[in-house]
Design an enzyme around this catalytic site. Sequence first.
Site, PDB file in Angstrom:
ATOM      1  N   SER A 294     -18.870  36.814 -10.717  1.00 44.38           N
ATOM      2  CA  SER A 294     -18.289  36.133 -11.888  1.00 44.38           C
ATOM      3  C   SER A 294     -19.056  34.850 -12.133  1.00 44.38           C
ATOM      4  CB  SER A 294     -16.828  35.775 -11.615  1.00 44.38           C
ATOM      5  OG  SER A 294     -16.741  34.782 -10.608  1.00 44.38           O
ATOM      6  N   ASP A 295     -19.118  34.426 -13.387  1.00 48.12           N
ATOM      7  CA  ASP A 295     -19.538  33.052 -13.618  1.00 48.12           C
ATOM      8  C   ASP A 295     -18.451  32.170 -13.010  1.00 48.12           C
ATOM      9  OD1 ASP A 295     -20.723  30.697 -14.364  1.00 48.12           O
ATOM     10  OD2 ASP A 295     -21.065  31.271 -16.446  1.00 48.12           O
ATOM     11  N   TRP A 296     -18.775  30.909 -12.800  1.00 42.99           N
ATOM     12  CA  TRP A 296     -17.892  30.029 -12.027  1.00 42.99           C
ATOM     13  C   TRP A 296     -16.557  29.832 -12.745  1.00 42.99           C
ATOM     14  CZ3 TRP A 296     -21.791  31.694  -9.842  1.00 42.99           C
ATOM     15  CH2 TRP A 296     -22.247  31.263  -8.613  1.00 42.99           C
TER      16      TRP A 296
END
Length: 904
Positions: A294-296
């Site tokens: 996932s992106d952060w």
Amino acid sequence: MTMTAVIAALALIIGLVLGLPQGNSGGNGGSAGASEGRTSPPWYPSPKGGTVDQWAESYGKAASLVRKMSLAEKVNVTTGTGWSMGPCVGNTGTTNVGFPSLCLQDGPLGVRFADSITVFPAGITTAATWSRKLMYDRARALGKEARGKGVNVLLGPCVGPIGRSPLGGRNWEGFGSDPYLQGIAGGLSVQGIQDEGVIATAKHFVANEQEKFRQLSEILSQGFKDVIAPLSSNIGDRALRELYIWPFMDTVRMGLGSVMCGYNQINNSNACQNSYILNGILKDELGFQGFVMSDWLGQRSGVASVLSGMDMTMPGDGLLWADGNSLLGPQLTRAVLNGSVPIDRLDDMVLRIVASWYQIGQDDASYPRPNFSSWFRTSVGPTYVGAGPSAGHSLQNLYADVRDDHHEVARAIAAESITLLKNINGALPLKSGKEAKKSIMIFGSDAGPNLLGPNGCPDRSCNNGTLGQGWGSGSAEYAYLVTPLEAIQAKALADRTMVEYVLDDYHYGRINFTAEKTPNATCLVFVNSDSGEGYTSAEGVLGDRVDLKLWHGGDKLILSVAERCSNTIVIIHSVGPVDMEVRSLNCLLFGRLLMGDKAWIEHKNVTAVLMAHLPGQESGTALLDVLYGITNPSGRLPYTIGKSLADYGPAAPIMMQPGGSVPQQDFSEGLYIDYRHFDRERIAPRFEFGFGLSYTTFEFSNMRITQTRAPTEFPPARPVGVPAPELNSTIPPSSELGFPPGIKRLQRYIYPYLNDTSITKSPEPYPYPSGYSTTPHEPSPAGGAQGGHPALFDVIFHVTVSVKNTGSVPGKAVPQLYISYPNSTGVDFPVRSLRGFEKVGAGPGETVDVGFDITRRDISYWDEKRGNWRIPLDKEGNIGSYEIFVGDSSRGEGVTGRTEVVQV
Ligand code: NOJ
């Protein structure tokens, strides 16, 4: 949170995000767009990794290792330990079977938050070189530095945003507004990084085209209290494939190890839990064998994300930054124990991560462990910064100098990217030594240093001094930054040239006085335009640019100097295209007419204009190379410079108002962004895509086209892959998943263990996303290998042209190949589409032959009804003739030919 609360929360999220009516209507043709309310069809179950031959050995090794892992260890491999819970921006948990905690670190132009590294030119700058060699060399050097610092997974290259809007805040991290250029550069970047043994990450998957409304916490902090979800990029299947997925195909084809799903939604389903995008397109159609992170904080749900194909959560925290309340971690443990996540899905997540580690060669015992800290520069510091000092201290910064001779490739890219847009009256190159100009005058803060230091603003979130990078996670810390002023001064000293400068952009009295002081002076005006990532801002700009204007009154500065100095050379450092049309009102100051009513680009005293993009640390040295003709400029624009924002069409403005609880952004322009839009609407740009001058001239001639293969309309039947490994894991008793006795529990650190090991079976029926199924999904006919069906990459035509240097100095040409599809097919196509480029050097009078391969994908389009790449046929069922143009830009001088097709 109790289990019921978790399930309720998940159900709510699933309901919000996936509970919309299913079924993707699909658009037809390039201009057909998305309509509001578009949804994303379900695609389940998640395809398993290990189905392509080239990865079979790594999956075999991974299976042996994963079989030894406990459930808690498997969960640890998939889950970050939490923000700043380890040296890197992302750190996975540990195992006792020899698989390490992985260090995930930004970024696309340099190792972020680290000392003694090279700040390479940005992606957009690298694209402007149009040099395959430099694209690869940069990535190789970047990979080597990442390895030297102990980074396992580098969070780059960035191949999205592609630049749907020229204002998009992070366009500069990627490689320009064309999928072919973006794909070649992205693919070579993956190859270079992974050739050094570092896992590359292609990001942001997918259609993450603006910063505004990308992330809920940012949206709320900006006062949009009624918004409940990030922006939905509503997009049709054809534009999705032909523009946005295209570059990812190239990265996957290169054996890519990881993909980062974005913050945005695609057709109303979050990028990190969109089963059609992750399971369907990425893992099935593109045959991706690595893992999806996932992106952060891009992940908005637990079970739904996992079932949709997300394999790792980063940095591990839950819905809020550094909350320690992971949506995986213990929740994943629980979900496996209660049966809501099938254990073979967890096994596949772990296998994908461990297999990538083997595949890229990180099981090599000499692979360094992280030897730097993202959070402090002293040698010893808190081991887990996020948990506070009580968690102990350790030696972390070893100050490994990993730069080697990488300044050379950084300088070569910065120099070869510089795009000469105007050069009249023999303004450039400047002469050296005895012939050198007597006087150089420099104007603009962009020529000099940031008074706070090159790293004075966090993540470069200010525009002080010369602009070498945009801001955000895609930036890195300079070990040094050579400013243009420094480089020019040093040269002037050697040439005995006088140098004057005014670095104050607004001190007009001084600017005017200096500019008119010496007749025959060369005046260099430095201007810029900046942008960055949406979590922080510079001068009130929250990521995306607000317009195409130069910052700090750059237009006025240029016009002011040009009015007094007959040889005004403009140097632009920019994240993207800028408005060059600004005219000033005639105004009387000091009793004289200051400015003419002309766009500054046309001003007769503006004798040369250089677009120097974002050059990184070698800004001054590279510029000097071009100014003095050591490097003949060979940069070409990786985007169009239009005469106004409106000229870029409906996709250009950034969506600034949410318009409802879930911002809906329709990509109704379909394929028509950047030059495709200008061409279709017959709008004259100021400088077209691919444009750039040289100190010499080139002529292209003698096109030869050979057909190398007779194509069928569709790719043949999809090849069958190899079987994925089966682990047949059993679910352990929940009593084994409590906190081990004696463990010192750190605050907010994410463990895989449960506080309460009593497990209730998941409710019947469990609120699975609608359309969820464990029956294997029909595979896409467009898949079958990494990057897509292998036949897509079959070469159908080979084109050769002769390139002659018709000038008097050596130089590099960039022949660009554009195709025009046959117009008798009833399918809508752009006027021209880039399908090849090369960079070649030639001495004066020399002729060089250049070859291009055109593949099946290059001459196909995405047929939404058939869900496949298709070569368009005319009414008689024939493949028509394609026009091939090889020129020095998308609409410049060149040579044209036509294909004669033999078909099956
Ligand atoms: C968010 C950004 O979107 C992404 O590109 C970056 O890699 C992560 N933060 C980690 O810093």
